[in-house]
Structures are given as structure tokens and as C-alpha cells.
Scaffold this active site. Structure first.
Site, PDB file in Angstrom:
ATOM      1  N   HIS A  76       0.821  -1.209   0.000  1.00  0.00           N
ATOM      2  CA  HIS A  76       0.000   0.000   0.000  1.00  0.00           C
ATOM      3  C   HIS A  76       0.858   1.263   0.000  1.00  0.00           C
ATOM      4  CE1 HIS A  76      -3.660   2.322   0.910  1.00  0.00           C
ATOM      5  NE2 HIS A  76      -2.862   3.064   1.646  1.00  0.00           N
ATOM      6  N   HIS A 125     -10.600   2.879  -0.548  1.00  0.00           N
ATOM      7  CA  HIS A 125     -10.688   2.439   0.840  1.00  0.00           C
ATOM      8  C   HIS A 125     -11.500   1.148   0.847  1.00  0.00           C
ATOM      9  CE1 HIS A 125     -10.186   4.030   5.139  1.00  0.00           C
ATOM     10  NE2 HIS A 125      -9.016   3.960   4.558  1.00  0.00           N
ATOM     11  N   GLN A 345      -7.574   9.019  12.770  1.00  0.00           N
ATOM     12  CA  GLN A 345      -7.886   9.984  11.722  1.00  0.00           C
ATOM     13  C   GLN A 345      -7.751  11.425  12.205  1.00  0.00           C
ATOM     14  OE1 GLN A 345      -9.287   8.825   8.360  1.00  0.00           O
ATOM     15  NE2 GLN A 345      -7.787   7.478   9.267  1.00  0.00           N
ATOM     16  N   ASN A 575      -3.902   6.260  -7.180  1.00  0.00           N
ATOM     17  CA  ASN A 575      -3.740   5.288  -6.123  1.00  0.00           C
ATOM     18  C   ASN A 575      -3.873   3.889  -6.719  1.00  0.00           C
ATOM     19  OD1 ASN A 575      -6.162   3.838  -4.215  1.00  0.00           O
ATOM     20  ND2 ASN A 575      -4.221   4.194  -3.213  1.00  0.00           N
ATOM     21  N   SER A 577      -4.763  -0.074  -5.708  1.00  0.00           N
ATOM     22  CA  SER A 577      -5.297  -0.971  -4.689  1.00  0.00           C
ATOM     23  C   SER A 577      -5.189  -2.402  -5.193  1.00  0.00           C
ATOM     24  CB  SER A 577      -6.759  -0.625  -4.387  1.00  0.00           C
ATOM     25  OG  SER A 577      -7.328  -1.623  -3.555  1.00  0.00           O
TER      26      SER A 577
END
Lengths: 799, 234
Positions: A76, A125, A345, A575, A577
């Protein structure tokens, strides 16, 4: 393959148990006990990676260091499998003078006027949202918004491309409502309009739903922020929420491994969001930027403090000295390793000069946000070599590492690639040979069935859970082709944004599938009249350790890079994933592409719905018998095979120019891109938007005309007075066009000689599906609620 | 005329309310939750959002903000106050308006363009409408279900204090379809839908929301000319 990762969550706990029993593992202890066995494999590190760490440090790592390397070198964070392929984006980046920041930054930044820039990015996510749908999706929004904030921008909108398993699967009824409520719960409370996205159902996403989140922000050009921790002696400030035990191992445990039956036990690896805190964080950061108080800034997301400390120091080549016991904690008993690994967070890391520290703390106090000086920037070595990151915890040195070794020098793999063995057979099984509806009645039935199918039906049940009005600059939002925002109330400068992907097309041909996703997003932006200028992407794939998945990935990246080069729209960031896979079954390769376009004057945007009767309907582009991978083949035959539609990016560009000029000249009253479900679906959506019907006459073969998913097509409505100007324009750019009919006086969709469907009947099919699947008991099928009567409430005492 | 717009921590539609005030022709003055000084404004808007994260209960914490003490006093003295969405919740918590806003009956946040029928037009914020006028304004809330005991509801209706009801569908289950109410004097109004999001053709479903802001300017102009505020101060 998965056994070693199965236990990783628990193994991390074992490491921590030792810390509590014996005090923290320190550099001194590491030097004294060089041969102590360390649970590196349980943390996801390979033998050679562990050896490399020992080599870098010249000793065994401490427990904290080991955790940091395992996090930063995870798939990641390190992009270790994708890096060699992502270089394509840089190598093929089109010349572009608008780019102020690109790949490698928190988000790409694009200049849109003399004094304004826009930053946008899409991120995944996925795994957290499967494990804990509400918090997983909520913190996905929170994370991408902080990326945008870290660039110096005020976040101004979000979008969410979502993919779930079969619509009628019981687990989808768990995941979807939670994800939607999480996105709404966080985004609404943050005051960001949600202006678009996607909702796609396919059994391939059953155990691996895709929750991607996009955010866009705007900034004055001179407010662009840097992440470099420059200036020896500068102070390192942690701003925002206190650090807790949530999200430990998020990136390494959740995002960098495949799932197994024990996924639900990983809930502690999912972070818990507090949007109210994030709202305060946004306001305080913006006030700090405007006051010029920030030297460097980085958001804390995946990998938490570990990532922020190492990346800011590595980017500047400086060192850093951090006193970990100063970090405000939610749970006083947290160990140094936990503090470094926590993904709590709503936190940002600031680098500020000592003179500015008091002013920074004052702004934080005004907004009620914690701000704590936790360290300081230290100089490079005397020989100019990069500094070291030294972290102590109550005077114990628990970390002493070169920050670049974590942030930049992670392992890079050239994974084996192999075309999936079933691809040839899959491509040979073409949908063009499937039985088709032949009569008008059968076509009518098919239109209704398609309109009610989960992928094509009305998504209002989802989108009305999102605030699309807040901030008062939303010009267009879902279900329009693009979200359109006004950036400047004086000049009406604006942007259009669309995110699109098609996993089925990419499964059939990942190279073309990626280009098709790009073409669709580009077209969605262009039909509103905006000029597409930049791209972001979220590449969702299975396990990189599977050569077939890796081949799909390499193909998709090459396709997207080639496409962007040809369209002249650079990839500004994105991104990857991986590990969206359960057992041996990977999801369809799913590159999701976001395109941003620019309006000099956003008042000329073109909406998708027919507003007036008696206008001419033109179909632009060429329709071919392209049904493989189509929604029709899937809905009516459960079929996936053949080759996806052809992409012609030059034709897409010509189409885009026509739409931009048509918008400037004001000759088009409505325009809608053709994609999933073809012309039939566009007629359904454009008619139902404002309840204005259409009457069209289609050439043979009517079925192909209605359901083909050929790319490069748009349906436009042109007021009769503008017919000549419009056709001249289309001819000038050499775009093929056919006048197929008119918007009609009657509230019905009519295909001459085939069928007529009253709009009420169409609406009942189109709008009934999601409330039936996910509606709550208090709702009837129309989505209306009954008025409540409460008899037992006591009158409130008056003060 | 100067219309104050309060910013609590977590206020979201404060900028929109200020914009609406400006478009209506007023000067928008930003008021800070921690500052009890109202800076001489002629009217106040409590905007939508999630003040203090809606923690504890919507509006329950905001009601105790220093600025609210001044607003509560001034409202009792006749200052026009409009509470929109979260602002309506704050007004109920502050006991300037009766009833309460509870979780939507269907349990979802809901954002849609909503038709309302205006009823009471003798208030400071609705005098520009005609009774029975239908207006289109965005609604967006998770806790917008208006509830009160039957006696209170009967009283509100008998005294003509319902300023608008939901028509063509009730978005949240509010009792008797009530979307907004006023106090006895007609200077304090709470409304769940968002007039400030319907003030520009480019961004709103209509311009109907502007009527709330032009109404208060008219009421203030009338008061300045020696008349009473619309709705009167009994």
C-alpha cells in the site's frame, strides 16, 4: 500464500506484549541482542526484505523500527509491485504547462487561471469498507480530503465510485447501506457537496467491494503547500485529533493482503472517523496557510505518524528528533510502536518555525483543535548526507533510522506477468451471437427490464443521502454526466468532474478497457461543454502475486498512459489498490479514471435532461454492432465474453471540441453521453429527468441502435432555431451525426414502428429497484414516509 | 441593513446564508460563536450544519454558546432571527420555538428539492410570500422530523404559527407535515429546508428561497419607517 498473513494482526499484538513486559525495545537493546528472533514474516516482510533492513541499520531493527519498515514497505505504501509500471505515466506525460504538482505529491495540482489552481485525487478504501462498511467508507472520505487539504487547498467537493457484489446478495444488503451512510455521514458533516460517482453491481465484487473516494479542492496559486521538513531547528507540530489504538496495521494488515474468513476479526484495524474534528482541522489549516505560518505539512493517513515523519524528513533530506511521549493519546497505555503505527484519523503534521509556534498554537486553540510540538528538524550530516530520524520515548531511543530508507528505498519488484489462461476463450465467446429481441414488444420489454436493472436503474435512493448543495457552488450533480462546480462567483470560472470505470470491459481487454474508462470520463466531462485538462486514477486489482493479475495491471497502466498521452491530459496522481481478491478469485481488473475539465464560464454548462418539447435529437458518433461486455448481454443473458468496443481517441477529441463550441455558441439545450445500456438508457434518463418524452425513428438494426455500447457517442437536443448552426459545427469537425427524432409533446418514449412506453410506466420500472432492495420498513416503495404521531411527548418546560 | 450569520464550530451553510443575504441586498456580517457581541446587526441567521458535531443532541451544545445568550435576549426584544435546519434545532433547544427535531422517520439523511406550501405570511421572514404559495426549496437533513405534543401542535395551528408545510411528499415524517414555525411575535422563525440554497438560477432549483431574505429587509425597512415588524410585537 495467505497463511503467513493470516496471523499478522495477532503477531503485531505479540510484539507489543513484549514491550509492556520488558519496557520498549531500544536501539541499545537491539545492539546487545543482535540475534533475537523477530516476527518479521508475521508483519508481512519477506526474508530478503528483513535482511535489507538489517543491512541498512547495521544491526537488527528495534520493535518500533520493524513495525515502521513493515508498514512503509507494504504494498500500500511502497507501491513495490506497481512502481515499475507506473513509470509509464511519467514517461508518457503530455506536455502541460498547467501542472504545479504531479505524481508523488499528496495530490496533483493544476493551474486553472492566473491566480487559482485546483487539486484533485481519487483513492481506494476498499478493504476497510468490507470489514466495517460505515467507518471504512467514512474514513475513506476523510483521508482523501486531508490529501487535498495538505496541498494548501480548500476541499470543495467529493465523489464516490462504488462497486458492490450482486444487488440481491444478502451481504450486499449489509455492505451497501453502511457504505452509503458512512460516505454521507462523513461528507455531509464536513460540509462538502457530493457531486457524482458510480454505483455498480457485479458478483466479482462480492467479497471485495470497491469504495473509491475522490475529492477536489481549490487554492490561490501562491498558497500551494510543500511537505518538505526544511530548516534545521524548525518545530514539528502534530495537529488535530488525539492518537488512539484504532487503525493499527491498516495498511499492512488490511490493504496489503488478501482476505480470508477471519476478515471480521480485523475490525480493530479499521479507523474510526470524527468528521466534526476534520471540519475544525480544515478551518484551522486554512487559517494557518493564509497567515503564512506553515513551512511544511503532511496529512496523517495510512501508516500514520510513521509515514508523515519519514516522508517529510526524506523529502527535505533533513533529520528529525521526535519525543514520542509528547503525542497526545486517547489511551495512556499505548506503547511507542502503537503510537507510531496508529492510523487515528483527523491529524496533520506541520513543520513551523520557532517564531511562528505561538501563533500556530493560538489558531489551533481558536478552533478547539489539539496542537502539540512533538519534535524538531535536525540538520543533514556534515558531509551533506541526509539526516536521521531519531525517536525517543521517555528517554529510550526506540528509533534511529535514515528516513529515506523507509520512504523512498523500499523494495521494488518486477513481478512475473502472464496473460490469463482463459482470456482467449473468453474473447472468442462473443455477445454479438446471443439471441436478441426481435419484435417491437420484445424490444419494449427489454428497455423496461434494462432500465430496472441494478446497474442502470435510478440511484436516487443512494444519492439523496448525500448533501449536494452545501457551499452553494454546485451547478450540476448526480445523475448528470459530470459534477460541475463554480470556482469563482465573480468570473464564473468552473470545473467539471467525472469518474468512470468498466470492469467487464477491462476483464475482456485490460489495455482497451483502461482506455475506454478514460474515454468515458473524458466524454462525460466534454458533453457538459467543459475542456478536459487532467486525469486521476484509482487502479483496483487482485493480488499482484498472481501473474495473471499483474499482466492485467501492466496492460491497464499502459493503456491509460497511452490514452492520456494521446488526449493530452496528464495523470496528476492516483492510487493503486491490490489484493482485491478472495482466495484465488480476483475482482475484474477495475481501473477507475477521473477526468477534470475547465469552464471559462460555467453558466454555459449543458445539462443531460430534455427540457422542451419539439427540439431536434441528434446522435453524434458511429454506432457499430458492439455488444460484448455490454449491460444488455449481462442483464438478459448473464453473459460476459468477446471483445470490448473499439476506442478512437481522436474521435473523442473531435466530439469534445464540438461540445465545447456548441456550449459556447449556446446551440444545444441538452446532451447525454452514451455508455452502459446504450442509446435506450440515454433516452430513458434524458426523458425522465424533467418528464419530457421523445419520439425517435431508428435505422436498421433497431436492436443494435438501442443497445450497442459503441464508444464516442453523444445524444444532443437542439432547439430548431439552432439546427443550421449546429449541423455546420458538427460538419466542421467531421463528427458523424444522425437526426433520430424530436423531444415530444406526449409524456412517452416512442420508437416509431416498434413501441411506445408512457413515462409513468418507465419511471416506475426505473425508480423502483433500489428502494425495493434496500429501502427501510418506514418507507413505502415510492420512498415516501408517513407522518408520525407521537402522543407521549411531554411539553417542554419553559425556562 | 446588516444581517448577522453565526458560525459555530461545525456550521456548514454559514457562507451560503451570507451569500443569500448579500444577494437579497443586505450586508452580511459574520458572527463568531464565542463572541457575545452582535455588532449591531439588524437580524440574525443561525445557519445549517452540524454545530459541535451534533454531539449530545442537535443544537443542544450550540444553544449555550456565548453568542446565543445575546441572541436569545435580543430575540425576546424583537430581533428577527431565522434558524435554518441546524439553526432551527438550536432555536428549539434554546426554547425560542416549541417542539423538537428528531431523527428522520426513515432513518436516512435525505437531500431533495422539496415543495412547500407557505402558510403564515405575517412574520418577519415570510411577509413577501402569499398565503398558500407553493415554493421549491432544497431539504437536506438527518434529523428533521418535527415533533411536539398534540396540544402544542393544535396551538401552533390555531395561532397561525405554521409558516410552511411539506407538500407533494413529506421528506422526513414531520408531524402534520410541518416544515417551519414561528414564535408568537413573528420575529423568530425556524425552517428545516434551506432557503439559502435557492437564491441563484445557476445553483438552486428555484429562486424561491430569496423571499425569506427580502422579507426580513422589508420588515426592517418598515420598522425603521416607524411601523412595526411584520407580525407585530404583542
Amino acid at each position: 500464500m495467505t497463511t503467513q498473513q493470516d496471523k499478522s494482526g495477532f503477531a503485531a499484538t505479540d510484539v507489543l506484549a513484549n514491550e509492556f513486559a520488558d519496557g520498549p525495545d531500544t536501539v541499545q537493546k537491539a545492539e546487545q541482542s543482535p540475534d533475537e528472533l523477530q516476527p518479521f514474516a508475521d508483519l508481512g516482510l519477506k526474508d530478503d526484505e528483513y535482511a535489507k533492513i538489517r543491512d541498512i541499520l547495521g544491526r537488527r531493527p528495534t520493535a518500533s523500527e520493524l513495525a515502521m519498515y513493515s508498514i512503509m514497505w507494504s504494498e500500500h505504501c511502497s507501491y513495490k509491485s506497481s512502481k515499475v509500471h507506473l513509470r509509464e505515466f511519467v514517461a508518457k506525460v503530455p506536455k502541460n504547462t498547467r501542472m504545479l504538482a504531479g505524481i508523488g505529491e499528496n495530490a496533483g495540482v493544476v493551474q486553472v487561471s492566473d491566480d487559482l489552481a485546483v487539486t484533485f485525487k481519487v483513492e481506494s478504501h476498499n478493504h476497510p469498507s468490507y470489514v466495517e462498511p460505515y467507518q471504512g467508507a467514512a474514513t475513506g472520505v476523510g483521508g482523501i480530503v486531508r490529501d487535498i487539504l495538505a496541498m494548501g487547498a480548500r476541499p470543495i467537493a467529493v465523489m464516490d465510485p462504488l462497486r458492490f457484489g450482486a444487488a440481491d446478495h444478502p451481504d450486499t444488503a449489509r455492505v451497501l447501506p453502511g457504505v452509503v451512510a458512512g460516505i454521507g455521514g462523513y461528507g455531509n458533516c464536513l460540509g462538502l457537496p457530493n457531486i457524482g460517482g458510480e454505483i455498480v453491481f457485479d458478483p466479482c465484487y462480492q467479497g471485495n467491494p470497491l469504495v473509491n473516494a475522490l475529492s477536489i479542492g481549490v487554492l490561490p496559486v501562491e498558497r500551494l503547500q510543500k511537505k518538505e521538513a526544511t530548516g534545521s531547528g524548525n518545530i514539528v507540530v502534530l495537529l488535530g485529533a488525539r492518537t488512539g489504538r484504532d487503525g493499527i496495521g491498516g495498511v499492512s494488515v488490511l490493504a496489503s493482503a488478501t482476505f480470508d474468513e477471519e476478515a471480521e476479526q480485523r475490525r480493530p484495524s479499521v479507523q474510526v472517523g470524527d468528521p466534526f474534528m476534520e471540519k475544525l482541522l480544515i478551518e484551522s489549516c486554512l487559517e494557518l496557510y493564509d497567515a503564512g505560518l506553515v513551512t511544511g505539512i503532511q496529512d496523517l493517513g495510512g501508516a500514520g505518524l510513521t509515514c508523515a515523519l519519514t516522508e517529510t524528513a526524506a523529502a527535505a533530506g533533513t533529520g528529525m528528533r521526535v519525543w514520542l511521549e509528547r503525542v497526545p493519546l486517547r489511551e495512556a497505555s499505548m506503547s511507542p510502536t502503537e503510537i507510531l503505527a496508529s492510523e487515528s484519523q483527523e491529524r496533520m503534521l506541520l513543520i513551523v518555525t520557532p517564531e511562528n509556534l505561538d501563533a500556530v498554537l493560538k489558531v489551533a486553540e481558536k478552533w478547539g483543535v489539539w496542537a502539540t510540538a512533538i519534535g524538531e528538524v535536525t540538520p543533514r550530516g556534515e558531509d551533506g548526507s541526509p539526516g536521521r530520524l531519531v525517536i525517543t520515548w521517555n528517554d529510550h531511543v526506540v528509533v534511529d533510522v535514515p528516513p529515506g530508507s523507509l520512504a523512498d528505498d523500499g523494495p521494488v519488484y518486477e513481478r512475473p506477468l502472464r496473460e490469463p489462461s482463459d482470456l482467449i476463450l473468453l474473447q472468442a465467446d462473443r455477445a454479438e451471437t446471443l439471441p436478441r429481441p426481435a419484435t417491437g414488444d420484445e424490444l419494449r420489454e427489454t428497455v423496461l427490464r434494462m432500465a430496472a436493472s441494478p446497474n442502470l436503474c435510478d440511484k436516487t435512493w443512494v444519492t439523496e443521502q448525500y448533501d449536494r448543495y452545501v457551499l452553494g457552488n454546485t451547478v450540476l450533480a448526480q445523475p448528470e454526466d459530470s459534477g460541475v462546480l463554480r470556482l469563482d462567483e465573480q468570473t464564473n470560472l468552473g470545473v467539471a468532474l467525472s469518474v468512470d470505470g468498466n470492469g467487464r470491459f477491462a476483464r475482456l481487454d485490460p489495455y482497451e478497457g483502461a482506455k475506454l474508462a478514460l474515454a468515458e470520463a473524458y466524454r462525460n466531462v466534454a458533453v457538459t461543454g467543459a475542456e478536459p485538462i487532467a486525469v486521476t486514477d484509482c487502479l483496483n486489482f487482485g493480488s499482484p502475486e498472481d501473474p495473471a493479475v499483474m499482466w492485467q495491471f501492466a496492460q491497464a497502466v499502459r493503456g491509460l498512459a497511452d490514452g492520456c498521452q494521446q488526449l493530452g491530459t496528464p495523470v496528476t496522481g492516483g492510487n493503486v489498490s491490490f489484493y482485491n481478491q478472495t482466495g484465488a478469485a480476483a475482482i475484474h481488473p477495475t481501473p477507475v479514471v477521473g477526468v477534470m475539465g475547465l469552464f471559462d464560464d460555467v453558466t454555459r454548462r449543458i445539462p443531460m435532461g430534455f427540457k422542451n418539447s419539439g427540439e431536434l435529437l441528434f446522435l453524434l458518433g458511429e454506432t457499430r454492432a458492439e455488444l460484448s461486455g455490454s449491460e444488455w448481454a449481462w442483464v438478459t443473458h448473464g453473459h460476459l465474453g468477446g471483445r470490448p468496443p473499439k476506442v478512437d481517441l481522436a474521435a473523442e477529441q473531435a466530439l469534445g471540441k464540438v461540445m465545447a463550441r456548441a456550449s459556447q455558441a449556446g446551440v444545444v439545450s441538452a446532451a447525454h453521453d452514451l455508455s452502459d445500456g446504450g442509446l435506450a438508457q440515454v433516452l430513458v434518463e434524458s426523458s425522465l429527468r424533467y418528464g419530457v418524452g421523445a419520439q425517435v425513428t431508428l435505422p436498421e438494426d433497431v436492436f443494435v441502435q438501442l443497445f450497442s455500447e459503441s464508444a464516442g457517442r453523444v445524444l444532443v437536443a437542439v432547439p430548431r432555431a439552432h439546427e443550421a448552426a449546429f449541423t455546420a459545427l458538427v460538419t466542421e469537425f467531421g463528427v458523424p451525426y444522425t437526426q433520430i427524432g424530436v423531444t415530444s409533446e406526449t409524456a412517452a418514449l416512442e420508437v416509431t414502428g416498434q413501441f411506445t412506453i408512457p413515462l409513468d410506466e418507465l419511471r416506475a420500472s426505473y425508480s423502483g429497484t433500489l428502494p425495493k432492495l434496500f429501502g427501510t420498513p418506514a418507507q413505502d416503495e415510492s420512498g415516501e414516509v408517513r407522518s408520525v404521531t407521537l402522543e407521549l411527548i411531554e411539553p417542554k418546560p419553559q425556562p | 441593513m446588516r444581517i448577522g450569520v453565526v458560525t459555530f464550530p461545525g456550521s456548514l451553510d454559514d457562507g451560503d446564508a451570507a451569500r443569500a443575504a448579500r444577494i437579497a441586498g443586505a450586508e452580511a456580517v459574520r458572527l463568531w460563536h464565542g463572541d457575545p457581541d452582535l455588532h449591531g446587526v439588524d437580524a440574525v441567521v443561525l445557519p445549517g450544519g452540524f454545530s459541535y458535531g451534533d454531539y449530545l443532541r442537535c443544537g443542544a451544545i450550540a444553544r449555550f454558546a456565548p453568542v446565543m445568550e445575546s441572541i436569545i435576549d435580543a430575540a425576546r426584544g424583537g430581533l428577527p432571527v431565522l434558524g435554518i435546519c441546524n439553526g432551527f434545532q438550536v432555536l428549539c433547544e434554546a426554547h425560542l420555538l416549541p417542539g423538537a427535531l428528531t431523527r428522520n422517520q426513515h432513518l436516512h439523511f435525505r437531500n431533495r428539492d422539496q415543495w412547500l406550501k407557505v402558510e403564515a405570511t405575517n412574520t418577519a421572514w415570510t411577509n413577501g410570500f402569499t398565503p398558500g404559495q407553493e415554493i421549491l426549496i432544497p431539504v437536506k437533513n438527518g434529523e428533521g422530523c418535527f415533533v411536539a405534543d398534540p396540544a402544542t401542535l393544535d396551538k401552533l395551528e390555531a395561532e397561525g404559527r405554521v409558516i410552511a408545510r411539506y407538500v407533494r411528499g413529506n421528506p422526513n415524517g414531520s408531524q402534520r407535515d410541518i416544515a417551519g414555525i414561528t414564535n408568537e411575535a413573528g420575529n423568530v422563525v425556524g425552517i428545516m429546508p434551506h432557503p439559502e440554497h435557492a437564491v441563484e438560477a445557476l445553483t438552486g432549483p428555484s429562486l424561491d428561497g430569496l423571499g425569506f431574505f427580502t422579507s426580513v429587509l422589508r420588515a426592517l425597512a418598515g420598522a425603521a419607517a416607524g411601523g412595526q415588524l411584520a407580525g407585530g410585537q404583542q
